[in-house]
Design an enzyme around this catalytic site. Structure first.
Site, mmCIF file in Angstrom:
data_model
loop_
_atom_site.group_PDB
_atom_site.id
_atom_site.type_symbol
_atom_site.label_atom_id
_atom_site.label_comp_id
_atom_site.label_asym_id
_atom_site.label_seq_id
_atom_site.Cartn_x
_atom_site.Cartn_y
_atom_site.Cartn_z
ATOM 1 N N ASP A 280 14.377 29.432 51.645
ATOM 2 C CA ASP A 280 14.647 28.926 52.994
ATOM 3 C C ASP A 280 13.769 29.720 53.958
ATOM 4 O O ASP A 280 14.217 30.660 54.606
ATOM 5 C CB ASP A 280 16.138 29.112 53.304
ATOM 6 C CG ASP A 280 16.513 28.601 54.682
ATOM 7 O OD1 ASP A 280 15.638 28.064 55.385
ATOM 8 O OD2 ASP A 280 17.686 28.761 55.053
ATOM 9 N N ASP B 142 7.484 28.492 58.360
ATOM 10 C CA ASP B 142 6.249 27.805 57.976
ATOM 11 C C ASP B 142 5.375 28.746 57.132
ATOM 12 O O ASP B 142 5.467 29.966 57.264
ATOM 13 C CB ASP B 142 5.453 27.387 59.232
ATOM 14 C CG ASP B 142 6.186 26.339 60.062
ATOM 15 O OD1 ASP B 142 7.070 25.653 59.514
ATOM 16 O OD2 ASP B 142 5.861 26.206 61.264
#
Ligand code: AG3
Length: 283
Positions: free
Chosen positions: A161, A164
């Site tokens: 998780d 970018d």
């Protein structure tokens, strides 16, 4: 970034010629942690907003889409997930979803930046209200190094998780890291990685994630698109890799019979996420 005179927060997607804005009531917090710049805003209509290095991470109103799709499809793909590791995920939204699965015995969250978790506890308490679950461990460390040193075959599901693939998260989108994940996963292990926007990144990031997973040894890799209004283009994805077998096989009857509640995820959503959009069939 920051506030324009009319009190909007705007994330500009410079390379795409687009932007996403939220009208804000208040700039609640700003700091430069050891790793990144962290901002919290109170918005007019999306609840609190967390921004890292100018990029929207989550809002109270729509984070359920992302967090449910980062957790439930992978957990229902594994035949019996007991030990889960989350790399990144410091806001604890994914952790909360993972803990909904009774079969899970331990969840280790490894995020490099403790400040993300401390701010989430303060401004997104509903995501952190299961952090005291005895099955959960919060570690603040480098996830790449952790994976390199972890015991082979000791984890059932790895959830990446991340932000970018620039700066600290770049090494999480890399074949060497996936090789370590593959080694650390047990037989039947499942990995899921947030993989950016299908509209913007199909031929680049998504294609690379799929290829790198296969290069690292995963037998199958599949990208699940889902809506995420506050991220670039409003359309996001998670890519699942499986050590053995096909990503299309999942514990469908367990999904239908699940006893915990979700706001988005259900069996129809899972089936839909397994469909491949025409333009992605050639990746
Ligand atoms: N992780 C995905 C962040 C990517 C968003 N990109 C952007 N806004 N440019 C968010 C962490 C949620 N747990």
């Amino acid at each position: 970034m920051g506030l324009s005179p009319s009190e909007w927060f705007t994330e500009i997607f410079q390379n795409e010629g687009t932007a996403f804005s939220l009208q804000i009531k208040k700039h609640l917090h700003n700091e430069r942690s050891e790793y990144q710049t962290l901002d919290i805003y109170e918005t007019e209509t999306f609840g609190n907003l967390m921004v890292i290095d100018g990029c929207v991470m989550l809002t109270q109103r729509d984070n359920f889409l992302y967090h449910e799709m980062m957790s439930h499809p992978a957990l229902f793909t594994h035949s019996n997930p007991k030990n889960v590791v989350i790399i990144g995920g410091g806001d604890c939204g994914t952790l909360k979803e993972v803990l909904k699965h009774d079969c899970v015995e331990s969840v280790l969250q490894v995020d490099i930046d403790e400040r993300v978790t401390r701010l989430s506890e303060q401004y997104f308490p509903e995501l952190c209200d299961k952090n005291e679950d005895p099955r959960a461990t919060l570690m603040f460390d480098d996830g790449i190094a952790w994976m390199k040193n972890a015991e082979a075959g000791s984890v059932d599901v790895v959830i990446i998780d991340s932000t970018d693939p620039v700066g600290p998260a770049e090494g999480l989108f890399a074949v060497d890291f996936y090789r370590d994940c593959y080694r650390v996963l047990g037989e039947g292990g499942v990995l899921v990685q947030q993989s950016e926007s299908p509209l913007l990144h199909a031929q680049t990031i998504i294609k690379n994630v799929q290829q790198d997973l296969k290069t690292a040894g995963f037998s199958d890799a599949h990208t699940m698109p889902f809506p995420q209004p506050v991220y670039p283009t409003g359309w996001w994805s998670a890519t699942i890799g499986r050590k053995a077998g096909s990503v299309s096989d999942y514990r469908q009857s367990a999904v239908t019979a699940k006893t915990f509640s979700t706001l988005y995820y259900n069996d129809g959503i899972h089936q839909g996420a397994l469909a491949i959009p025409e333009f992605m069939k050639t990746l």
